[in-house]
Scaffold this active site. Structure first.
Site: not given
Length: 411
Positions: A134-135, A137, A169, A254, A394
């Site tokens: 997954q690209g 962040s 990851s 997700e 959060e």
């Protein structure tokens, strides 16, 4: 016949029986090498190959992609992935390595992709033949995902990507990445577009992958750098400028709140000792000493274990409620809270485990004096990543407060 079975269709009842038979007879013996506790800690091709073989075996048996249409490599069934997951979670099975493909890429492609994309990519995601990462962040776009700065420009009918992603990851094993990049710097949300980007076949050329070593000593995360990476337009998902919309669909799944159930197996095989099951703390406490006697004889330890068991049972019942049509249609909270509650529960289980072990919790995997081979301290340290991934706790609370409860933003 159980109450649950009475509510199932004949197809679902037969499928549950099939799942049980497969899991009783086809789970492979533990390998000679150590397996990680989750797919996010896979470090070697030896580990990956073993786990891919397991996913392929489960897929061939019909336990993966159950609810997707058969024309896309799925099982074409109704509400059967849930049943497969329930049966796999009852005992110690191996996890599926293609976690990003199954839980994020597949829903994004299914809901927003073209017919050709669905037929090309989904079957190999389910079987594990192609691993995905997954690209999303970036160094300056974590909690504020819309601050993505990786750029993409159209050139001669192709898209050219430059920039960096982080906390990626499985990037070192992945054939493909779901990628959000910025085509318009002046529009924060509307300036994003979603792509399927090649990784493994261009590794060392237009894509560089650098491992990030965690406090556990494992390197499941990576930094990924793009330099003039070319992507054909047929690998764009949905229209130009709708990247944020596709990303929200991806994140919804997700976080466990999407309409498609993600295939989820159990722990790391028949030799597993550390899992999210709070009841396992009872056996751990029986083995460990506290004040000269078994920790299980300590009333406070017993009380704290049972408090976690109760929380775990509460979570299971909330998951049951979330599957009731009509109840969850107007109660998004039941679905969005899954990620928040489950990850913090895992962290609290791990924290109590290392407290029960006491000084022995400083002994790591492989130490012959470490309780249960040192897996609980590793479990505890890894639990922090889960409360950060897919939006921190959060962030989840802010979403629940604003979108579900309608509370105003603080000034």
């Amino acid at each position: 016949m159980s109450a649950a079975s009475k509510k199932e269709t004949s197809e679902q009842t037969a499928f549950r029986k099939h799942c049980r038979h497969f899991l009783e007879t086809e789970i492979p013996a533990p390998p000679s090498f150590r397996l990680p506790q989750s797919s996010l800690e896979i470090m070697t091709w030896e580990q990956m190959d073993f786990l891919v073989a397991w996913q392929r075996s489960a897929y061939d048996a019909g336990l993966v992609g159950c609810d997707y249409p058969s024309c896309y490599g799925g099982g074409g069934m109704v509400d059967c992935q849930r049943i497969a997951n329930e049966e796999m979670m009852k005992g110690p099975t191996y996890f599926f390595p293609n976690v990003v493909g199954l839980g994020m890429a597949a829903p994004a492609i299914y809901h927003h992709g073209t017919e050709a994309q669905k037929r090309t990519f989904l079957p190999k995601i389910f079987s594990g033949e192609e691993i995905w990462c997954q690209g999303f962040s970036e160094p300056n776009a974590g909690s504020d995902l819309a601050n993505i700065q990786t750029t993409v420009e159209k050139s001669n009918g192709r898209w050219v990507v430059n920039g960096q992603k982080t906390w990626t990851s499985l990037a070192q094993f992945s054939q493909w990445m779901i990628l959000v990049a910025r085509h318009n710097p002046s529009d924060k949300y509307g300036g994003l577009t979603f792509f399927i980007a090649p990784i493994l076949k261009v590794l060392g050329q237009s894509v560089q992958v650098r491992p990030l070593v965690k406090m556990t000593g494992e390197s499941g995360f990576n930094e990924v750098f793009f330099k003039q990476l070319e992507i054909p337009d047929e690998h764009r998902i949905d229209d130009i400028g709708l990247g944020w919309k596709v990303a929200m669909t991806t994140l919804l799944h997700e976080r466990g709140a999407g309409p498609l159930v993600t295939p989820r197996a159990g722990g790391n095989g028949p030799s597993a000792t550390a899992s999210s099951n709070a009841l396992r703390l009872i056996e751990l406490a029986r083995k460990c000493a506290l004040n000269g006697q078994s920790a299980l004889k300590d009333a406070l330890i017993r009380d704290r274990i049972m408090a976690l068991v109760i929380r775990e049972k509460e979570f299971e019942q909330c998951a049951r409620r979330a599957r009731v049509k009509g109840l969850v249609d107007h109660h998004l909270r039941l679905m969005l809270q899954t990620k928040l509650v489950s990850t913090e529960l895992r962290q609290d289980i791990g924290a109590l485990a290392v407290e029960i072990e006491g000084a022995q919790s400083t002994l790591y995997i492989g130490d012959p004096n470490a309780p249960e081979n040192g897996k609980w301290p590793l479990f505890y340290m890894n639990s922090y990543g889960a409360t950060i991934a897919a939006g921190t706790s959060e962030i989840q609370r802010n979403i629940l407060a604003g979108r579900v409860l309608g509370l105003p933003k603080s000034k």
